[in-house]
Design an enzyme around this catalytic site. Structure first.
Site, PDB file in Angstrom:
ATOM      1  N   ASP A   1      29.197  88.272 -27.996  1.00  0.00           N
ATOM      2  CA  ASP A   1      28.523  89.566 -28.087  1.00  0.00           C
ATOM      3  C   ASP A   1      28.025  89.966 -26.708  1.00  0.00           C
ATOM      4  OD1 ASP A   1      26.952  91.767 -28.645  1.00  0.00           O
ATOM      5  OD2 ASP A   1      26.059  90.901 -30.439  1.00  0.00           O
TER       6      ASP A   1
ATOM      7  N   CYS B   1      26.632  98.769 -27.867  1.00  0.00           N
ATOM      8  CA  CYS B   1      27.501  97.787 -28.525  1.00  0.00           C
ATOM      9  C   CYS B   1      28.880  98.321 -28.870  1.00  0.00           C
ATOM     10  CB  CYS B   1      26.826  97.212 -29.759  1.00  0.00           C
ATOM     11  SG  CYS B   1      26.670  98.356 -31.167  1.00  0.00           S
TER      12      CYS B   1
ATOM     13  N   HIS C   1      25.463  97.524 -35.692  1.00  0.00           N
ATOM     14  CA  HIS C   1      25.805  96.687 -34.545  1.00  0.00           C
ATOM     15  C   HIS C   1      27.192  96.097 -34.716  1.00  0.00           C
ATOM     16  CE1 HIS C   1      25.267  94.337 -30.977  1.00  0.00           C
ATOM     17  NE2 HIS C   1      25.529  93.217 -31.622  1.00  0.00           N
TER      18      HIS C   1
ATOM     19  N   GLU D   1      23.423 100.018 -21.571  1.00  0.00           N
ATOM     20  CA  GLU D   1      22.629 101.219 -21.266  1.00  0.00           C
ATOM     21  C   GLU D   1      22.916 102.328 -22.263  1.00  0.00           C
ATOM     22  OE1 GLU D   1      24.264 104.148 -19.958  1.00  0.00           O
ATOM     23  OE2 GLU D   1      25.672 103.507 -18.396  1.00  0.00           O
TER      24      GLU D   1
ATOM     25  N   ARG E   1      32.365 102.767 -13.571  1.00  0.00           N
ATOM     26  CA  ARG E   1      31.409 101.679 -13.316  1.00  0.00           C
ATOM     27  C   ARG E   1      30.061 101.953 -13.974  1.00  0.00           C
ATOM     28  NH1 ARG E   1      34.090  98.477  -9.928  1.00  0.00           N
ATOM     29  NH2 ARG E   1      32.331  97.080  -9.568  1.00  0.00           N
TER      30      ARG E   1
END
Length: 260
Positions: free
Chosen positions: A123, A69, A108, A39, A64
Site C-alpha cells: 500500500d 490512494c 480505500h 497529496e 512529478r
C-alpha cells in the site's frame, strides 16, 4: 493508453532487478513511498481527480506530482502487473484516529500480491502510514518494516491492518479481502474528491516516507518530522512558507496559477 515503465522506475529512482520476486516487491514499495508523495492538492484546489491510467501516469510521473490512494495504488497495481506479479485490487475502510464503533466509507484501495504460494499486501497510498515494505497476509504476527512495525489481526469478521506507534497498536484500516473493481474506484473517487463530508476536502494533506525510517507530513500549515521511534518535531508554517515547504520536502510545485 500511455504508460512507460522506464519513466516510472526513473521517477522513483529505482534501477534494480525487474523480476517478480519478494525482494523486488519490497524495494519498489519503499522506493515509491519515499519519492512520490501522498497529496490531495487537486481536491483542495477544486480540480478533478482522474483515474485513467494515462492521466495518473502523466500526473504522478511526468508532472512529478503525487496523489491519493486511487491514483497511487492504481498506478502501483499496474506497475506490478507489468513486471509479472499476480495482483488484486482490494478495498478498505480507513480507521486512523477513528473509534471502532464508527463506520467510515469503503473508499480505500490497496494491493494484494500472490507470490510463491503466499499472499502479501502492499500500500503506497495511505498517507503518513503508507507501507515501505510489503506485509505477509498472516494473523497476529508483528512484522518489521523500514518504518513502523505492522500486523494484521482478525476480529468480528473483519481484518485490521495495524501500525505500532505511541507505544500501542493503532488501526490503519479494516478490510474483508473484497476486491475493488474500477467502477467502485470511480465511485469512491467521486465521493472522496467532491462530497462535503469527505475529509480530503477539509484540509491540505501531504506526506512522504523518508529513507531513514522517518516520515514527513504537512497538515494545512503544520509541518511534522516524525522519527521511527515516534518522536516528532512540529512547527506551524506561515502562509507564505507553504509553497516553499512543498517544494523542499515533497518536490511538489502547485499547478500554474494555483493558490492554496
Amino acid at each position: 493508453m500511455s504508460f512507460d515503465l522506464d519513466e516510472y522506475l526513473e521517477r522513483i529512482a529505482y534501477d534494480g532487478p525487474r523480476e517478480p520476486t519478494l525482494h523486488v516487491l519490497h524495494a519498489l514499495t519503499a522506493a515509491h513511498s519515499q519519492t512520490i508523495p501522498f497529496e490531495n492538492l487537486d481536491v483542495m484546489l477544486g480540480r478533478p481527480v482522474r483515474l485513467e491510467l494515462d492521466a495518473v501516469h502523466d500526473k504522478l510521473v511526468r508532472q512529478r506530482r503525487g496523489g491519493y490512494c486511487f491514483e497511487q495504488n492504481g498506478l502501483f497495481l499496474h506497475v506490478l502487473a507489468q513486471l509479472g506479479f499476480t495482483v488484486l485490487p482490494l478495498s478498505a475502510r480507513v480507521r486512523l484516529q477513528r473509534p471502532r464503533d464508527f463506520t467510515p466509507p469503503r473508499t480505500h484501495l490497496f494491493v494484494r500480491v500472490e507470490l510463491e504460494g503466499q499472499s502479501w499486501l502492499t500500500d503506497v497510498g495511505v498517507g503518513a502510514m503508507s507501507l515501505t515494505s510489503a506485509l505477509r497476509l498472516v494473523l497476529d504476527v508483528a512484522q518489521e518494516t523500514p518504518h513502523e512495525p505492522r500486523r494484521i489481526v482478525h476480529e468480528q469478521g473483519r481484518f485490521f491492518h495495524q501500525a505500532y506507534f505511541a507505544e500501542t497498536w493503532n488501526d490503519v484500516y479494516e478490510f474483508t479481502l473484497e476486491q475493488m473493481p474500477p467502477i467502485d474506484r470511480e465511485l469512491g473517487n467521486w465521493y472522496t474528491s467532491t462530497h462535503p463530508s469527505s475529509h480530503f476536502r477539509t484540509a491540505t494533506m501531504v506526506a512522504r516516507a523518508a529513507p531513514d525510517g522517518a516520515r514527513i507530513t504537512l497538515l494545512n500549515r503544520e509541518l511534522s518530522f516524525r522519527q521511527r521511534d515516534g518522536r516528532a518535531d512540529k512547527r506551524e508554517l506561515r502562509a507564505h512558507e507553504v509553497e516553499a515547504a512543498l517544494l523542499e520536502h515533497f518536490g511538489l510545485r502547485l499547478p500554474e496559477g494555483a493558490r492554496l
